[in-house]
Design a protein around this motif. Structure first.
Motif, PDB file in Angstrom:
ATOM      1  N   SER A 130      21.937 -76.933  18.492  1.00  0.00           N
ATOM      2  CA  SER A 130      23.225 -76.240  18.435  1.00  0.00           C
ATOM      3  C   SER A 130      23.248 -75.224  17.298  1.00  0.00           C
ATOM      4  O   SER A 130      23.801 -74.135  17.435  1.00  0.00           O
ATOM      5  N   VAL A 131      22.631 -75.562  16.164  1.00  0.00           N
ATOM      6  CA  VAL A 131      22.556 -74.616  15.051  1.00  0.00           C
ATOM      7  C   VAL A 131      21.674 -73.427  15.416  1.00  0.00           C
ATOM      8  O   VAL A 131      21.999 -72.269  15.108  1.00  0.00           O
ATOM      9  N   LEU A 132      20.567 -73.691  16.081  1.00  0.00           N
ATOM     10  CA  LEU A 132      19.674 -72.605  16.484  1.00  0.00           C
ATOM     11  C   LEU A 132      20.368 -71.626  17.421  1.00  0.00           C
ATOM     12  O   LEU A 132      20.307 -70.406  17.234  1.00  0.00           O
ATOM     13  N   THR A 133      21.036 -72.138  18.440  1.00  0.00           N
ATOM     14  CA  THR A 133      21.676 -71.260  19.418  1.00  0.00           C
ATOM     15  C   THR A 133      22.870 -70.518  18.843  1.00  0.00           C
ATOM     16  O   THR A 133      23.160 -69.389  19.254  1.00  0.00           O
ATOM     17  N   SER A 134      23.572 -71.106  17.886  1.00  0.00           N
ATOM     18  CA  SER A 134      24.768 -70.469  17.346  1.00  0.00           C
ATOM     19  C   SER A 134      24.461 -69.475  16.230  1.00  0.00           C
ATOM     20  O   SER A 134      25.225 -68.528  16.025  1.00  0.00           O
ATOM     21  N   GLN A 135      23.340 -69.653  15.519  1.00  0.00           N
ATOM     22  CA  GLN A 135      23.064 -68.809  14.363  1.00  0.00           C
ATOM     23  C   GLN A 135      21.903 -67.843  14.550  1.00  0.00           C
ATOM     24  O   GLN A 135      21.750 -66.921  13.754  1.00  0.00           O
ATOM     25  N   MET A 136      21.082 -68.026  15.547  1.00  0.00           N
ATOM     26  CA  MET A 136      19.901 -67.183  15.694  1.00  0.00           C
ATOM     27  C   MET A 136      20.274 -65.715  15.919  1.00  0.00           C
ATOM     28  O   MET A 136      19.621 -64.803  15.405  1.00  0.00           O
ATOM     29  N   GLY A 137      21.332 -65.464  16.662  1.00  0.00           N
ATOM     30  CA  GLY A 137      21.702 -64.086  16.963  1.00  0.00           C
ATOM     31  C   GLY A 137      22.212 -63.317  15.756  1.00  0.00           C
ATOM     32  O   GLY A 137      22.100 -62.086  15.712  1.00  0.00           O
ATOM     33  N   ASN A 138      22.777 -64.013  14.771  1.00  0.00           N
ATOM     34  CA  ASN A 138      23.345 -63.350  13.603  1.00  0.00           C
ATOM     35  C   ASN A 138      22.485 -63.484  12.350  1.00  0.00           C
ATOM     36  O   ASN A 138      22.889 -63.030  11.276  1.00  0.00           O
ATOM     37  N   ALA A 139      21.326 -64.103  12.465  1.00  0.00           N
ATOM     38  CA  ALA A 139      20.478 -64.313  11.302  1.00  0.00           C
ATOM     39  C   ALA A 139      19.820 -63.007  10.871  1.00  0.00           C
ATOM     40  O   ALA A 139      19.370 -62.213  11.697  1.00  0.00           O
ATOM     41  N   THR A 140      19.788 -62.795   9.564  1.00  0.00           N
ATOM     42  CA  THR A 140      19.153 -61.599   8.996  1.00  0.00           C
ATOM     43  C   THR A 140      17.765 -61.953   8.478  1.00  0.00           C
ATOM     44  O   THR A 140      17.508 -63.114   8.107  1.00  0.00           O
ATOM     45  N   PRO A 141      16.847 -60.992   8.431  1.00  0.00           N
ATOM     46  CA  PRO A 141      15.500 -61.276   7.917  1.00  0.00           C
ATOM     47  C   PRO A 141      15.567 -61.841   6.504  1.00  0.00           C
ATOM     48  O   PRO A 141      16.343 -61.389   5.669  1.00  0.00           O
ATOM     49  N   GLY A 142      14.745 -62.837   6.259  1.00  0.00           N
ATOM     50  CA  GLY A 142      14.757 -63.510   4.968  1.00  0.00           C
ATOM     51  C   GLY A 142      14.923 -64.999   5.153  1.00  0.00           C
ATOM     52  O   GLY A 142      14.510 -65.572   6.168  1.00  0.00           O
TER      53      GLY A 142
END
Length: 308
Positions: free
Chosen positions: A261-273
């Motif tokens: 659930s964390v992967l699907t909800s945050q992957m699209g908004n994650a910034t490099p780093g």
């Protein structure tokens, strides 16, 4: 035998030999492609996932045992707050509870289909199982959102989102898979086991309980582990009903989160780093757990004899 017959046999043998070589070549090429793809996926995910430890200097123990997940902030000692324990715990609880509920139901359905009412039971349950397998996970999640969550809200209070809602959804999702594999395991038991038991005077239930289930135990356990592997990796349906709270689970009826659930909800908004690297580390953790489930299934399958 004249010369024409000899020539025809030689030609036929040559054709068969060429076909065999062609078939072996195609098989070897397909096997090599599969191996390359699997190794490439493992290497890619591992390369990305390990950046959290080597590039961002995060201690692996802090990552696995930390209880705070906020990659964009730093702790007082200057380390990223990327503790995966709440999500990992949520994934384990949801997986184990759904498997514990699904296992007895699947075993009961398998016994009914194979021993108690093999003709009518299979005709009724088989289409239902096939239908449940073919339903997309987003449909399960939507049903959980409009049916399970309001039911839990009325019955137990709170928002309705949480681990309990995720357990109900995953239970229905893995039930057809576990049931199908359980039926196959029961049907693979040699028929003379049942005949010998009945011939010695055992009742039908004694034969089922003490002979058939014991002989099919490795296959049934493999089915349960396979269902757990699917439940552990399910993302969309769980995300829709679990609530997405990045905290340690303290109640079945309070919002929580899982690795997927964390992967699907945050992957699209994650910034490099660190934000993106930590999500890749979660993906690596999921991949490792999938390998663990696979190894357990292979070990159980190797124990195919009746327990003594």
């Amino acid at each position: 035998m004249d010369k024409n017959d000899v020539k025809s046999q030689l030609l036929s043998s040559n054709k068969n030999s060429r076909r065999e070589i062609f078939g072996k070549t195609i098989t070897i090429i397909a096997m090599i492609i599969i191996i390359i793809v699997v190794v490439a996926i493992l290497f890619f995910v591992a390369q990305k996932g390990l950046l959290t430890f080597f590039e961002n200097k995060v201690n692996p123990l802090d990552f696995l045992a930390g209880q705070t997940w906020n990659p964009i902030q730093m702790s007082p000692d200057g380390k990223p707050l990327v503790g995966a324990l709440p999500m990992f715990t949520g994934s384990l609880i949801v997986t184990l509870m759904s498997a514990l509920i699904a296992a007895p139901v699947a075993i009961g359905a398998g016994i009914f289909m194979t021993e108690i009412s093999p003709k009518y039971g299979r005709r009724i349950l088989q289409p239902v199982i096939e239908l449940l397998v073919g339903i997309p996970s987003v449909v399960y999640g939507f049903i959980g959102l409009v049916v399970v969550v309001p039911f839990i809200r009325k019955a137990f209070g709170g928002s309705g989102y949480g681990i309990l809602a995720g357990v109900f959804v995953l239970f229905v999702m893995i039930l057809p898979t576990v049931t199908s594999m359980t039926v196959d395991a029961l049907r693979s038991v040699p028929g003379f086991y049942k005949e010998a038991s009945l011939g010695l005077g055992a009742t039908r239930w004694q034969t089922i309980w003490r002979v058939l289930l014991r002989a099919a135990t490795p296959g049934i356990l493999t089915a349960v582990i396979f269902g757990m592997a699917r439940a552990f990796g399910e993302a969309l349906a769980v995300q829709m009903v679990i609530g997405g709270a990045l905290v340690m689970p303290t109640s079945l009826t309070k919002p929580a989160s899982t690795l997927t659930s964390v992967l699907t909800s945050q992957m699209g908004n994650a910034t490099p780093g660190i934000s993106l690297n930590s999500l890749w580390t979660l993906a690596l953790l999921l991949l490792i757990m999938a390998l663990v489930f696979n190894m357990i299934m292979r070990w159980i399958a190797s124990k195919g004899n009746i327990n003594k």
